[in-house]
Design a protein around this motif. Structure first.
Motif, PDB file in Angstrom:
ATOM      1  N   ASP A  69       0.486  -1.121   0.612  1.00 12.66           N
ATOM      2  CA  ASP A  69      -0.322   0.050  -0.187  1.00 12.66           C
ATOM      3  C   ASP A  69       0.901   1.180   0.193  1.00 12.66           C
ATOM      4  O   ASP A  69       0.148   2.377  -0.713  1.00 12.66           O
ATOM      5  N   ALA A  70       1.776   1.036   0.205  1.00 15.85           N
ATOM      6  CA  ALA A  70       2.765   2.122   0.567  1.00 15.85           C
ATOM      7  C   ALA A  70       3.999   1.960  -0.399  1.00 15.85           C
ATOM      8  O   ALA A  70       4.761   3.453  -0.410  1.00 15.85           O
ATOM      9  N   LEU A  71       4.559   0.753  -0.946  1.00 14.80           N
ATOM     10  CA  LEU A  71       5.473   1.012  -2.054  1.00 14.80           C
ATOM     11  C   LEU A  71       5.503  -0.162  -2.915  1.00 14.80           C
ATOM     12  O   LEU A  71       4.471  -1.171  -3.047  1.00 14.80           O
ATOM     13  N   ASP A  96       4.566   5.075   7.216  1.00 16.16           N
ATOM     14  CA  ASP A  96       5.849   4.084   7.954  1.00 16.16           C
ATOM     15  C   ASP A  96       5.605   2.383   7.477  1.00 16.16           C
ATOM     16  O   ASP A  96       5.003   1.544   7.368  1.00 16.16           O
ATOM     17  N   ALA A  97       6.118   2.040   6.282  1.00 18.27           N
ATOM     18  CA  ALA A  97       5.885   1.304   5.493  1.00 18.27           C
ATOM     19  C   ALA A  97       7.066  -0.288   5.990  1.00 18.27           C
ATOM     20  O   ALA A  97       8.747   0.091   5.687  1.00 18.27           O
ATOM     21  N   ALA A  98       6.067  -1.311   6.552  1.00 16.94           N
ATOM     22  CA  ALA A  98       7.342  -2.602   6.854  1.00 16.94           C
ATOM     23  C   ALA A  98       8.071  -3.414   5.343  1.00 16.94           C
ATOM     24  O   ALA A  98       7.322  -3.335   4.954  1.00 16.94           O
ATOM     25  N   VAL A  99       9.568  -3.207   5.827  1.00 16.79           N
ATOM     26  CA  VAL A  99      10.437  -4.246   4.967  1.00 16.79           C
ATOM     27  C   VAL A  99      10.714  -5.192   5.323  1.00 16.79           C
ATOM     28  O   VAL A  99      11.854  -5.211   6.492  1.00 16.79           O
ATOM     29  N   GLY A 100      10.554  -6.510   5.169  1.00 13.77           N
ATOM     30  CA  GLY A 100      11.167  -7.470   5.885  1.00 13.77           C
ATOM     31  C   GLY A 100      11.856  -9.181   5.201  1.00 13.77           C
ATOM     32  O   GLY A 100      11.027  -9.250   4.243  1.00 13.77           O
TER      33      GLY A 100
END
Length: 249
Positions: free
Chosen positions: A86-88, A143-147
C-alpha cells in the motif's frame, strides 16, 4: 534497537520451491546434493536489512540492502522480501546481486522472490556479503515495513541453512512523508491579489498601457475611434475634391 518484523513477515514459505531450485542448480553444475546432518555448518552469523534513505517523500525511491555476515560457502540462496504494497511499489529490474553468478527476481505484489546461484567454478560467497539490493518507489505516506519473510542459503556441498525471519536485523521500516510542498488552489499564496473592479487598474479602461508597449484598446473599445477616424478621412477627401473642381473652372 532494530524494529521487529511484522507478523506476516515471520512465516516461512513451503520448502518445495527451494528444493526444486537447489536440485536444478546442483544438477546443472555437477555439485553434490547430499550431506550428513551432523556435518552441516552454520551458513551465516547475522543479517542486516537496511533502507537508504530511511525517510523519503511520496514519489521518491528507497534502496533496500540485505547484508549477511559470517557466510560459509554460500553457493546459492533464496530470499523472499516482503513489503507494504500500500505504500511501496517495486522498481522493475532494480535488483542486484554479487558478480560471478545469476539471479532472478519475481514481484508477487507483496513480496520480491529472489533466487541466485554462483556459476561454473565461481566459489561460494564467504564472510560479509551484500546478497541483494532492491529499490522501491514510495507511493503513499506512512511507515512502510520491509522484511525477510523467508529464505535459505545452500552450500556447494548441498548443505542448507534456513534464514530466520524473526531475527534482529531481518526487517526495517521506511518513513514516507506526504508531499505537501504545493500550494492549495485558491489560497492566494502563489501571487498578490488583484485590484478591485472599477478601481481603474483593470485592462480596457484606457488608463493603463501594457508592458510590451502595444495598444491597450481592442474590440468594441476601438470601434468608435475607427468610425470617427474613417469619417474624418472622408471629410478631408471631399474637401480636396471640391478644391480641385473650383480651380478647374
Amino acid at each position: 534497537m532494530p524494529p521487529k518484523a511484522p507478523t506476516r513477515f515471520r512465516r516461512l514459505r513451503a520448502h518445495g520451491s527451494g528444493v526444486a531450485f537447489a536440485a536444478a542448480t546442483f544438477l546443472a553444475f555437477g555439485v553434490a546434493s547430499s550431506a550428513s546432518a551432523a556435518t552441516i555448518p552454520v551458513g551465516y552469523e547475522a543479517v542486516s536489512l537496511t533502507a537508504a534513505p530511511t525517510s523519503v517523500s511520496v514519489g521518491d525511491t528507497v534502496t533496500i540492502t540485505a547484508v549477511f555476515t559470517g557466510l560459509v560457502d554460500a553457493y546459492a540462496y533464496e530470499l523472499d522480501i516482503a513489503y507494504d504494497e500500500d505504500a511501496l511499489a517495486f522498481v522493475d529490474d532494480s535488483e542486484q546481486s554479487p558478480s560471478g553468478g545469476f539471479h532472478s527476481a519475481t514481484d508477487t505484489g507483496s513480496e520480491i522472490e529472489i533466487a541466485a546461484t554462483r556459476l561454473g567454478t565461481s566459489p561460494g560467497l564467504t564472510g560479509t556479503q551484500t546478497l541483494v539490493t532492491v529499490r522501491f518507489a514510495a507511493i503513499a505516506d506512512g511507515d512502510a515495513a520491509v522484511g525477510i519473510a523467508s529464505g535459505r542459503i545452500i552450500g556447494s556441498d548441498g548443505n542448507t541453512t534456513t534464514i530466520d525471519p524473526s531475527a534482529a536485523g531481518a526487517s526495517t521500516v521506511v518513513e514516507i512523508i506526504a508531499d505537501d510542498e504545493g500550494t492549495e488552489p485558491g489560497s492566494g499564496g502563489g501571487g498578490s491579489p488583484g485590484g478591485d473592479p472599477g478601481s481603474g487598474s483593470q485592462p480596457g479602461t484606457g488608463s493603463d498601457t501594457p508592458a510590451d508597449g502595444s495598444l491597450a484598446v481592442t474590440g468594441a473599445d476601438a470601434a468608435p475611434w475607427l468610425i470617427v477616424g474613417a469619417g474624418a478621412l472622408a471629410l478631408v477627401a471631399a474637401g480636396t475634391v471640391l478644391a480641385l473642381r473650383r480651380r478647374t473652372r
